[in-house]
Design a protein around this motif. Structure first.
Motif: not given
Length: 396
Positions: A93-106
């Protein structure tokens, strides 16, 4: 990453030291604060956020990552197989968050989840989770920045797996702390058991002292009073008076022995030689103590037991060999102290039917507690042939 977890409790709370308990509670509070801070930073910085499309996917993955991160605080008894499932799902899920988000500290979710995998899981599963994280995050970053920056891509990917080492080290440290706590608790329990044993031993010693003083003497007094009562019917006043006088003498002897028993039980007893001399003289014998070797002060426990052995030996001699000559020898060697109490054959009528044999048993037990040996038996040769000798050899 061990600091990110609530360490397992070890032993009953009432037996643990206050210091470690305070530290453990402090660490738990700190790690809860860190978890909530990471989630708050991610919610504030990760974009886009919405109710449809990519924004909705970001929201869902934020929730999944937050739940996975909060699950770090589950108790250590939580099944490891289930922990492997949710940590693996969290890393995906954390790798997926990196994929779909454009910015931030995920990416912080990834680091902390991998670190916790090192702490929570066994070595092989933990390394597998770390490898999966490196592979997924490296692949996501590769597609994000393009093939021209492969060094940067795989450096970032590998960096997400590094926290597993910190987690493994943290687990080892925690296990060492728990082992020390358990060892301390075991030592405390052993010390309490030793104290209880010492108390029981002391109670037994006092019981023997009371028995030695009272049981023998009271039995003799009772016997002579019963004899006097029986003689009253015969009208033989001389025999009645003799039995009465014998009972009185036993009372005086009992009082004297009781005084010496209390004296020997006290920790502030007199020096050994002075006490021995006074005890022997009070029993009606003078100049019968012989001291050989370099005189030295003995520990209080040794002094008390030596006095009680002499007292019991003198009492036995007076009871079983009345009128006999008495000799007391105290020998100081480099490695031991030897006490010998010897009496010759009786010249008067012995007191029959008095005594239970507990005196000799008590003497043996006293000497055994001091790590020494005691021998007792009749004398078959020499000027005191027909008499009795008690010899105690005490180390130190």
């Amino acid at each position: 990453m061990s600091a990110s977890d609530d360490p397992p409790a070890s032993g009953p709370a009432s037996e643990r030291e206050p210091g470690p308990r305070v530290v453990l509670r402090h660490d738990a509070s700190l790690q809860w604060a860190v978890t909530l801070l990471i989630i708050t930073i991610a919610v504030i910085t990760v974009r886009p956020v919405g109710v449809s499309g990519r924004g909705l996917a970001v929201v869902v993955l934020l929730v999944v990552n937050s739940v996975a991160l909060l699950a770090r605080h589950l108790p250590p008894a939580f099944p490891r197989r289930a922990a492997l499932v949710w940590l693996t799902a969290g890393v995906v899920a954390s790798a997926g968050l990196l994929e779909v988000s454009n910015s931030g500290s995920g990416y912080l979710f990834t680091y902390f989840l991998v670190g916790h995998a090192g702490y929570r899981l066994a070595l092989k599963p933990a390394l597998a989770v770390a490898a999966l994280s490196s592979l997924l995050c490296g692949a996501v970053f590769y597609f994000y920045v393009g093939p021209d920056r492969q060094v940067l891509t795989w450096t970032f990917g590998l960096s997400t797996g590094i926290p597993v080492v910190a987690g493994i080290l943290g687990r080892s440290r925690q296990q060492a702390v728990e082992a020390r706590l358990q060892a301390a608790e075991s030592a405390e329990r052993a010390a309490r058991a030793e104290v209880r044993t010492a108390v029981l031993t002391e109670r037994g010693r006092i019981a023997r002292d009371v028995h030695d003083v009272l049981a023998h003497s009271l039995a003799g007094i009772n016997m002579h009073l019963e004899l006097a009562d029986a003689l009253m019917d015969t009208g033989d006043l001389e025999k009645v008076r003799a039995a009465h006088n014998k009972a009185q003498s036993l009372v005086r002897e009992s009082l004297k022995q009781a005084q010496w028993t209390v004296h020997a039980l006290r920790e502030d007893s007199l020096p050994l030689l002075e006490s021995l001399t006074a005890m022997i003289e009070s029993s009606g014998h003078r100049e019968v103590l012989t001291v050989t070797g370099a005189v030295r002060e003995l520990p209080a426990q040794v002094t008390q037991n030596v006095l009680r052995i002499v007292q019991e030996a003198l009492t036995n001699a007076a009871r079983h060999a009345p009128g006999a000559e008495i000799a007391v020898e105290l020998t100081f060697d480099a490695a031991s102290t030897t006490l010998a109490v010897r009496n010759g054959p009786a010249t008067g009528e012995a007191t029959a039917g008095v005594g239970s044999g507990m005196g000799l048993i008590g003497m043996r037990e006293r000497v055994a507690l001091l790590g020494g040996t005691l021998t007792a038996g009749p004398l078959t040769e020499g000027p005191d042939r027909g008499g009795w000798q008690v010899e105690a050899v005490i180390r130190g």
